[in-house]
Structures are given as C-alpha cells and as structure tokens.
Motif scaffolding. Structure first.
Motif, PDB file in Angstrom:
ATOM      1  N   PRO A 254      60.411  18.134  54.043  1.00 57.10           N
ATOM      2  CA  PRO A 254      59.604  19.349  54.157  1.00 57.10           C
ATOM      3  C   PRO A 254      59.250  19.616  55.621  1.00 57.10           C
ATOM      4  O   PRO A 254      59.247  18.709  56.451  1.00 57.10           O
ATOM      5  CB  PRO A 254      58.342  19.011  53.344  1.00 57.10           C
ATOM      6  N   HIS A 255      58.953  20.873  55.928  1.00 58.97           N
ATOM      7  CA  HIS A 255      58.494  21.205  57.274  1.00 58.97           C
ATOM      8  C   HIS A 255      57.281  20.350  57.606  1.00 58.97           C
ATOM      9  O   HIS A 255      56.465  20.010  56.738  1.00 58.97           O
ATOM     10  CB  HIS A 255      58.123  22.692  57.343  1.00 58.97           C
ATOM     11  N   ILE A 256      57.164  19.998  58.869  1.00 65.01           N
ATOM     12  CA  ILE A 256      56.108  19.080  59.297  1.00 65.01           C
ATOM     13  C   ILE A 256      54.720  19.580  58.919  1.00 65.01           C
ATOM     14  O   ILE A 256      53.803  18.798  58.659  1.00 65.01           O
ATOM     15  CB  ILE A 256      56.205  18.834  60.818  1.00 65.01           C
ATOM     16  N   SER A 257      54.547  20.892  58.835  1.00 68.50           N
ATOM     17  CA  SER A 257      53.236  21.451  58.489  1.00 68.50           C
ATOM     18  C   SER A 257      52.860  21.154  57.047  1.00 68.50           C
ATOM     19  O   SER A 257      51.694  21.267  56.667  1.00 68.50           O
ATOM     20  CB  SER A 257      53.233  22.965  58.717  1.00 68.50           C
ATOM     21  N   LYS A 258      53.844  20.759  56.222  1.00 71.31           N
ATOM     22  CA  LYS A 258      53.583  20.469  54.812  1.00 71.31           C
ATOM     23  C   LYS A 258      53.463  18.976  54.530  1.00 71.31           C
ATOM     24  O   LYS A 258      53.354  18.561  53.376  1.00 71.31           O
ATOM     25  CB  LYS A 258      54.687  21.074  53.954  1.00 71.31           C
ATOM     26  N   LEU A 259      53.494  18.160  55.583  1.00 70.70           N
ATOM     27  CA  LEU A 259      53.385  16.713  55.427  1.00 70.70           C
ATOM     28  C   LEU A 259      51.970  16.254  55.746  1.00 70.70           C
ATOM     29  O   LEU A 259      51.339  16.751  56.681  1.00 70.70           O
ATOM     30  CB  LEU A 259      54.366  15.992  56.355  1.00 70.70           C
ATOM     31  N   THR A 260      51.488  15.299  54.971  1.00 72.04           N
ATOM     32  CA  THR A 260      50.201  14.694  55.287  1.00 72.04           C
ATOM     33  C   THR A 260      50.392  13.705  56.425  1.00 72.04           C
ATOM     34  O   THR A 260      51.515  13.317  56.759  1.00 72.04           O
ATOM     35  CB  THR A 260      49.628  13.957  54.068  1.00 72.04           C
ATOM     36  N   ARG A 261      49.301  13.298  57.038  1.00 72.40           N
ATOM     37  CA  ARG A 261      49.384  12.310  58.121  1.00 72.40           C
ATOM     38  C   ARG A 261      50.022  11.023  57.623  1.00 72.40           C
ATOM     39  O   ARG A 261      50.859  10.426  58.308  1.00 72.40           O
ATOM     40  CB  ARG A 261      47.978  12.036  58.662  1.00 72.40           C
ATOM     41  N   GLN A 262      49.673  10.578  56.417  1.00 74.03           N
ATOM     42  CA  GLN A 262      50.255   9.346  55.873  1.00 74.03           C
ATOM     43  C   GLN A 262      51.758   9.506  55.660  1.00 74.03           C
ATOM     44  O   GLN A 262      52.529   8.599  55.967  1.00 74.03           O
ATOM     45  CB  GLN A 262      49.585   8.985  54.544  1.00 74.03           C
ATOM     46  N   GLU A 263      52.176  10.669  55.146  1.00 74.58           N
ATOM     47  CA  GLU A 263      53.608  10.894  54.928  1.00 74.58           C
ATOM     48  C   GLU A 263      54.367  10.894  56.242  1.00 74.58           C
ATOM     49  O   GLU A 263      55.460  10.343  56.339  1.00 74.58           O
ATOM     50  CB  GLU A 263      53.808  12.210  54.181  1.00 74.58           C
ATOM     51  N   ASP A 265      53.528   9.297  58.975  1.00 68.51           N
ATOM     52  CA  ASP A 265      53.575   7.922  59.457  1.00 68.51           C
ATOM     53  C   ASP A 265      54.653   7.135  58.722  1.00 68.51           C
ATOM     54  O   ASP A 265      55.400   6.353  59.323  1.00 68.51           O
ATOM     55  CB  ASP A 265      52.220   7.248  59.274  1.00 68.51           C
ATOM     56  N   GLU A 266      54.753   7.330  57.406  1.00 69.55           N
ATOM     57  CA  GLU A 266      55.732   6.588  56.618  1.00 69.55           C
ATOM     58  C   GLU A 266      57.164   7.048  56.908  1.00 69.55           C
ATOM     59  O   GLU A 266      58.097   6.259  56.902  1.00 69.55           O
ATOM     60  CB  GLU A 266      55.419   6.737  55.126  1.00 69.55           C
ATOM     61  N   LEU A 267      57.330   8.327  57.169  1.00 67.88           N
ATOM     62  CA  LEU A 267      58.668   8.854  57.428  1.00 67.88           C
ATOM     63  C   LEU A 267      59.156   8.569  58.838  1.00 67.88           C
ATOM     64  O   LEU A 267      60.329   8.304  59.055  1.00 67.88           O
ATOM     65  CB  LEU A 267      58.689  10.369  57.192  1.00 67.88           C
ATOM     66  N   GLY A 268      58.235   8.640  59.781  1.00 68.54           N
ATOM     67  CA  GLY A 268      58.657   8.489  61.163  1.00 68.54           C
ATOM     68  C   GLY A 268      58.060   7.315  61.882  1.00 68.54           C
ATOM     69  O   GLY A 268      58.587   6.868  62.899  1.00 68.54           O
ATOM     70  N   GLY A 269      56.949   6.805  61.384  1.00 63.21           N
ATOM     71  CA  GLY A 269      56.306   5.694  62.069  1.00 63.21           C
ATOM     72  C   GLY A 269      55.845   6.099  63.453  1.00 63.21           C
ATOM     73  O   GLY A 269      55.722   7.272  63.793  1.00 63.21           O
ATOM     74  N   SER A 270      55.587   5.104  64.273  1.00 62.18           N
ATOM     75  CA  SER A 270      55.059   5.360  65.608  1.00 62.18           C
ATOM     76  C   SER A 270      56.075   6.045  66.513  1.00 62.18           C
ATOM     77  O   SER A 270      55.730   6.644  67.513  1.00 62.18           O
ATOM     78  CB  SER A 270      54.619   4.032  66.255  1.00 62.18           C
ATOM     79  N   GLU A 271      57.372   5.959  66.164  1.00 61.33           N
ATOM     80  CA  GLU A 271      58.397   6.537  67.026  1.00 61.33           C
ATOM     81  C   GLU A 271      58.764   7.957  66.629  1.00 61.33           C
ATOM     82  O   GLU A 271      59.617   8.578  67.246  1.00 61.33           O
ATOM     83  CB  GLU A 271      59.640   5.639  67.005  1.00 61.33           C
ATOM     84  N   GLY A 272      58.149   8.463  65.560  1.00 57.67           N
ATOM     85  CA  GLY A 272      58.316   9.863  65.228  1.00 57.67           C
ATOM     86  C   GLY A 272      59.527  10.182  64.373  1.00 57.67           C
ATOM     87  O   GLY A 272      60.448   9.393  64.211  1.00 57.67           O
ATOM     88  N   LEU A 273      59.471  11.374  63.808  1.00 60.24           N
ATOM     89  CA  LEU A 273      60.545  11.832  62.936  1.00 60.24           C
ATOM     90  C   LEU A 273      61.869  11.978  63.677  1.00 60.24           C
ATOM     91  O   LEU A 273      62.938  11.749  63.108  1.00 60.24           O
ATOM     92  CB  LEU A 273      60.158  13.184  62.321  1.00 60.24           C
ATOM     93  N   THR A 274      61.814  12.373  64.921  1.00 67.80           N
ATOM     94  CA  THR A 274      63.046  12.637  65.662  1.00 67.80           C
ATOM     95  C   THR A 274      63.938  11.407  65.736  1.00 67.80           C
ATOM     96  O   THR A 274      65.149  11.478  65.536  1.00 67.80           O
ATOM     97  CB  THR A 274      62.726  13.123  67.091  1.00 67.80           C
ATOM     98  N   LYS A 275      63.354  10.247  65.995  1.00 68.08           N
ATOM     99  CA  LYS A 275      64.141   9.025  66.144  1.00 68.08           C
ATOM    100  C   LYS A 275      64.802   8.617  64.832  1.00 68.08           C
ATOM    101  O   LYS A 275      65.881   8.027  64.827  1.00 68.08           O
ATOM    102  CB  LYS A 275      63.254   7.885  66.655  1.00 68.08           C
TER     103      LYS A 275
END
Length: 491
Positions: A254-263, A265-275
């Motif tokens: 989903p677009h980042i605006s539709k993700l919760t902070r926990q989601e 973190d779980e999807l991208g972790g500290s290195e972010g979605l891009t990595k």
C-alpha cells in the motif's frame, strides 16, 4: 602415477571455516533449518550471559538422531551437495551445523534423544588444537547428565535435539558488558528469524506450523508482503525448470500514507522500504535472499512498493548458486528473461501507486489547492489564486487587506521546507498526519462557510458545481453528496 593422501590438518581447517562469513543471525537460522528438517514443530532458543560460562542453546522436539546419525552430523562434509535430498530438507553441503556453530563459539555440544537412544558429541577447538587431530568428544550418559541445559531442557522430552554453544569468543570479543551485548545481539536474531521463517511461524497452507521462541518469548511472523492489505499485482506464474516448478508472485505494498508506523517498521526496518524492495527468494518456504533486483532494475523511490516472491525447490540449488550460509543466490539464465519481464511490469505499477496523489493534485481536471509550473531550472509550486475558498475570502477584504494577504501567500510559497520534506519522506515519516475523519469534518466545515457566503449569489449553482470538483471537497464522497443536494435545492 602415484596418489598421495593429503588429509587436511584439523586445527587449521576448522579455524579457517570459522571465517566463512556467518553473522549470529544466519548461524542460528542454520541450526533452526536442521530442526525443521527433523520434523520439529517447537524450537526453543535460550541464552544466558549470567552463567559461569555464557551460552546459547537451540532445543527442538524433532525426531532426534541415532549414534550413526549424530556422528555423521558432526562430521565435516557429511553429505554431497549434489545428493538428491528430501523435498523438506533445508540443508545442502553437510557443513551447516559445524560451520554455523563454530563461527560463533569455540565449543559446540550436541545432545540428541531418539526413543531409548541418548547420544552426545562435542567439538572443542581448544581440544582439537591440543591434539592436532579431528578429536570429536563422545559424551557418556554420566557426562550428559552433568550438563545443566540438558537436565532443564531436553531430559523430559521423548525425542529431540539440543545444540549448545559455549566459549562465545566471536559474540563477546572485546565487550565490557556481557549482558547488554548478548541481549542486543539476540534482538537481531529475533528480528531475523521472524522474517526468514515467517511462513513456518504463520502456518501457511501446505507446510507444518512451527513455534519458535527466544528465552520463552514467542516469535511473531513478519510478512514482508503484508498479504491481505497489499495488491497482488498480477496472476501468479509458474515456470518449469529441469522438471521442477518455480512459482512467482508479485505484490504491491500500500502507499506509505496507508501504512501504520508498526507496519512500516516491519516492512522496511531501520533501513527503510527503499532498501528492501525487489525479489524475495524462498527455498522450501524458507527465505534466503531479499531486497535485491539482481541488477534487473535500479532501486529507487518510485519502485519501493514492489516486492516479488519466488519459490524454488531444493532440487534447483545448483542453478541458483546457493552458498553455504544460504544467504546468496543468483537466478539462472533459463529464468532471467521471465523475471526481467515481471520486473518491468511491477516497477511501473509501483510508480503509479507512489505518484498517484501527486498526479491528482496537478491534473487538468478539477480545481486544486496548488498549481505546478515548469520553468527552465525546474518546477515551481504556487497556491491556486482561483480556488473558490480564496476567492470567497477575498470578497470580504478591502484592497489593503487583499494586498497584505497576497504578500503572505507569496511568502508561504517561497519558503516551503522542501529539503526537510524530502528527508522526512525518505525516512518514512508521515507528513501532515491527520485522521481521515478529522480532515473530512474540517473540509465539510469549509464547504458550509462558502455556501453561507454565496447563498444570495445569482451564480450560486455554478459555484457549487466548481466546489464539487475542488480540493479538498472532491476527495470525500459524503461532502460531494452534500454539495450535490445543495445544487439540486438551488434548482
């Protein structure tokens, strides 16, 4: 011609294999692989920095090993990587138990129960150095009963295997606080296992559910595709290679605006979605490699929402050049063309999802808050001076007040914090966070104010029609319906 036997010198070879490149997370995952292959459905990882000898242990309730099986398990190169293995086997080289364990410790103890059989073996690198030979220690029953981890963890089970790491030189080397170091390192292990074995932890259809805990705290699966909330970008595909199936599934987060902070973190972790965009390669449902496009595509912000799941069987290990640590794989030429086609399609879909909101704002249709203008050196964003709310406001102002307002709007436009916005978006921050219902209520209040100001205007119907196509009113179905009713009343 004469053949000379050249057996490796045990101390040198064993010390050399410690440098294969395992980190703690990958090493523990390798032991968990063995437990799953042994049909375990419960795996308990324990660690303690407070004992006289700090340790890490991995206990499973699998089928256990006989005397011959445990000897083979402790032997270096116990099976050929070319050997045909069971479909559920997560190993390959016959080195994992030894190389993974001894990459983290200098003393490896393995105790296994199978029916009435109790066997224990130990590799102690210091003992190997003293003897200068492959000195595997066989533990007698009396020796095993003196091991605290055995009496508290394995003894009461009917069958299973216990792996104990002691002399944790790699983990604790140079540390001044054993407890802080171990706790931090095991947090990395928790996050790693929650991702790598998420399909086993969740009990996905077709595989046996496995419960894994660390110091009695259960692991929660981390689904990198957010299945159920993400879009399945295209129909699943299956390729046949050497008579074995390779399954490919494509997901659009989903677009980042539709993700919760926990989601996030779980999807991208500290290195972010891009990595972490790109391919996720699974072997027998176990995640091997992730967050790579295999040079088919460049990682960028616009494709950060795209993730492709590839399921391969262990029978194709030789084609994917799987390494000993099971952390590197390269797609074979026979599948590259198909993957390239999928990459091109899904990356375009990700761009559309990421840029949708921007397109809506600069579309030729409707009446927007901001206008985008291309100039020689780039683009300029200006507030829309024809916005109905701004026009309504200006109607109540005299010329001096209008001039003051215009100067303020120019000041706002010329001082947008674009650099900070860019940093925040790259750090996955939600900018201008506002609850949907609050934003809708605010927009409805604005609409009522405008309607009240134009109640006697002969052009009221035309102005309401403009409002229906204007930000932010056009974004909310309830407000559009409200304005439509007002338009019908106006007749």
């Amino acid at each position: 011609m004469k053949i000379i036997e050249m057996p490796p010198f045990a101390p040198v070879l064993m010390e050399s294999t410690r440098a294969i490149g395992y980190n703690l997370e990958a090493a523990v995952a390798d032991i968990v692989d063995n437990s799953i292959a042994a049909s375990a459905d419960k795996i308990s990882i324990s660690f303690s920095p407070y004992d006289a000898v700090p340790y890490v242990s991995i206990l499973d309730n699998g089928i256990g090993m006989s005397e011959i099986e445990i000897d083979n398990a402790m032997r270096y190169g116990s099976q050929s990587s070319l050997k045909v293995r069971a479909e559920t086997d997560l190993g390959r080289f016959g080195l994992g138990l030894k190389t993974a364990s001894l990459s983290q410790c200098r003393c490896l103890t393995v105790i296994s129960k199978q029916q009435d059989c109790l066997e224990g073996r130990r590799w102690d690198l210091d003992e190997v150095y003293r003897n200068g030979s492959w000195s595997l220690i066989k533990l007698e029953t009396a020796d095993i009963n003196k091991i605290a981890q055995y009496t508290t963890q394995l003894k009461d089970l009917d069958h299973g295997t216990l792996v104990i790491w002691e002399k944790l030189d790699r983990m604790l080397e140079g540390t001044t606080s054993t407890d802080k170091t171990m706790n931090k390192q095991m947090d990395y292990v928790r996050n790693h296992l929650s991702l790598v074995f998420h399909r086993y932890l969740s009990g996905e259809t077709g595989i046996k559910k496995v419960a894994i805990s660390i110091n009695k705290q259960p692991l929660i699966p981390k689904d990198p595709f957010l299945i159920g909330k993400s879009t399945n970008f295209q129909a699943d595909e299956k390729f046949i290679i050497e008579n074995h199936p390779v399954h490919v599934s494509c997901y659009m987060l989903p677009h980042i605006s539709k993700l919760t902070r926990q989601e996030k973190d779980e999807l991208g972790g500290s290195e972010g979605l891009t990595k972490n965009q790109g391919f996720y390669i699974y072997r027998n449902k176990r995640l091997l490699v992730w967050g790579t496009w295999f040079r088919f595509h460049r990682k960028d912000e616009l494709s950060k929402l795209a993730r492709i799941r590839v399921d391969i069987p262990n029978a194709l290990d030789h084609l994917w050049t799987l390494d000993i640590r099971k952390s590197s794989a390269i797609p074979p030429d026979v599948i590259k063309k198909n993957l390239e086609r999928i990459v091109e399609r899904i990356s375009e879909g990700s761009k559309r999802a990421w840029t949708f909101r921007g397109k809506r704002e600069i579309s030729d249709k409707g009446n927007h808050l901001w206008n985008k203008t291309h100039i020689r050196d780039g683009v300029v964003y200006n507030l829309n001076r024809d916005h109905i709310f701004l026009n309504t406001l200006c109607e109540s102002l005299d010329s001096a007040q209008k001039s003051l307002l215009e100067n303020y709007l120019k000041l706002v436009e010329g001082n947008l914090p674009l650099n900070q916005l860019y940093v925040d978006l790259n750090n996955e921050e939600q900018v201008n966070v506002k609850k949907e219902k609050d934003a809708e209520a605010e927009a409805l209040e604005f609409a009522k104010i405008i309607l009240n100001n134009i109640k006697d205007n002969p052009l009221r119907s035309q102005q309401i029609q403009i409002m229906i196509q204007t930000d932010p009113f056009c974004n909310y179905k309830r407000i559009v319906e409200f304005l439509t009713e007002e338009l019908n009343k106006n007749g």
